[in-house]
Scaffold this active site. Sequence first.
Site, PDB file in Angstrom:
ATOM      1  N   LEU A   1       0.920  -1.130  -0.088  1.00  0.00           N
ATOM      2  CA  LEU A   1      -0.164  -0.143   0.113  1.00  0.00           C
ATOM      3  C   LEU A   1       0.862   1.229  -0.061  1.00  0.00           C
ATOM      4  CD1 LEU A   1      -2.737  -0.934   2.491  1.00  0.00           C
ATOM      5  CD2 LEU A   1      -3.069  -0.567   0.233  1.00  0.00           C
ATOM      6  N   ASP A   2       0.611   2.105  -0.869  1.00  0.00           N
ATOM      7  CA  ASP A   2       1.211   3.407  -0.896  1.00  0.00           C
ATOM      8  C   ASP A   2       1.174   4.099   0.314  1.00  0.00           C
ATOM      9  OD1 ASP A   2       2.311   2.697  -3.415  1.00  0.00           O
ATOM     10  OD2 ASP A   2       0.838   3.864  -4.467  1.00  0.00           O
ATOM     11  N   PRO A   3       2.052   5.162   0.671  1.00  0.00           N
ATOM     12  CA  PRO A   3       1.865   5.832   1.859  1.00  0.00           C
ATOM     13  C   PRO A   3       0.677   6.690   1.945  1.00  0.00           C
ATOM     14  CG  PRO A   3       4.311   6.220   1.056  1.00  0.00           C
ATOM     15  CD  PRO A   3       3.704   5.344   0.022  1.00  0.00           C
ATOM     16  N   LEU A   4       0.055   7.131   0.645  1.00  0.00           N
ATOM     17  CA  LEU A   4      -1.535   7.598   0.947  1.00  0.00           C
ATOM     18  C   LEU A   4      -2.338   6.807   1.369  1.00  0.00           C
ATOM     19  CD1 LEU A   4      -2.990  10.003  -0.294  1.00  0.00           C
ATOM     20  CD2 LEU A   4      -3.491   8.634  -2.410  1.00  0.00           C
ATOM     21  N   ALA A   5      -2.180   5.418   0.891  1.00  0.00           N
ATOM     22  CA  ALA A   5      -3.298   4.562   1.084  1.00  0.00           C
ATOM     23  C   ALA A   5      -3.304   3.893   2.729  1.00  0.00           C
ATOM     24  CB  ALA A   5      -3.314   3.193   0.118  1.00  0.00           C
TER      25      ALA A   5
END
Length: 336
Positions: A76-80
Amino acid sequence: MPKVSISSFPVSGLFGVVKPTGPTSMSIVNDLQQLIARSKLFVDAEKLEKIKGKKIDRKRGKFGKEGVKVGQGGTLDPLADGVLVIGVGRGTKKLNEFLNCTKEYRTTCLLGCETDTYDSEGSRVRVAPWRHVTRDRVESNLTTFTGQIKQVPPIFSALKMDGKPLYEYARKGIPLPRPIEARDVTVHSLSVTEWLGSQHPYTWPDKELSSEEKQALEAALKGVEEGAKVADELEPIPANFEDEKPSAFVMSMKVSGGTYVRCIVHDLSHAVGSAGHVVTLTRARQGRFVLASKEDEDRECIPWEVFERALSDVGEQDDEGWTEWERQVMEHLEVV
């Protein structure tokens, strides 16, 4: 599924963590490894004796030779935020099954602006009209993106073409030698769950591609799309609307592995005659690991705060010698 018993320690297994927005998936894994490497739940007594008294150092990353193997089943990317499946010991060999499993997401789209990463972490590529977009208009286009569909990954991605990352073509203005290959994915369900309109806290990114960067992107795209143009499509601002926020809406979807949620948001925004990007993204399900249980075989995830507290202060042990985070893992663990 196998249950943890006192005679079975140390064990290998799988459990889910509720990843927060901000940290990378790998930083979550590295932090967990610091705890796991010191727990009799996963490490035998001989190894624990070797590291006895060593303090947790979150800056070290992977624990080292004494640490048990820990991995995650889908970045999961940092945003997610949301479901992050963790494998420990032999459990890491089971993680590949979560790459192609069914997943569920909730995402918020902010209209009127397209970014290079298709989300709010990127730079503005162009802006486009958005006031004409209504909930009905969005919902009438959802069938186009439901079922078995083809998705074209974004040009600003690490996917390679002829040995070169796509983002390198875009940044250096190198024409693509051929179109980006579309991928077959399945969108089992897709719906608008909330129309926020302008009642939201989101704004377009401050970062913007320079004119030179836009020209480079155009040059790359012209390799496969004659007349490709990257330019703002401004619309007149009505009187008294200078401070108006662009519309946003929330979608829920159930998709196959390999589906780009950001591409759905990007392509749907184009379909309604606008531009858009992701501002929130939550993975609510990854296979049998979920945020909220709906079925008997579902396994709920452990809030990250449980581990965050333990990393600062592992806390008191109960009568059986277990700390809070270990008890939580034992309650949610799938033994391998």
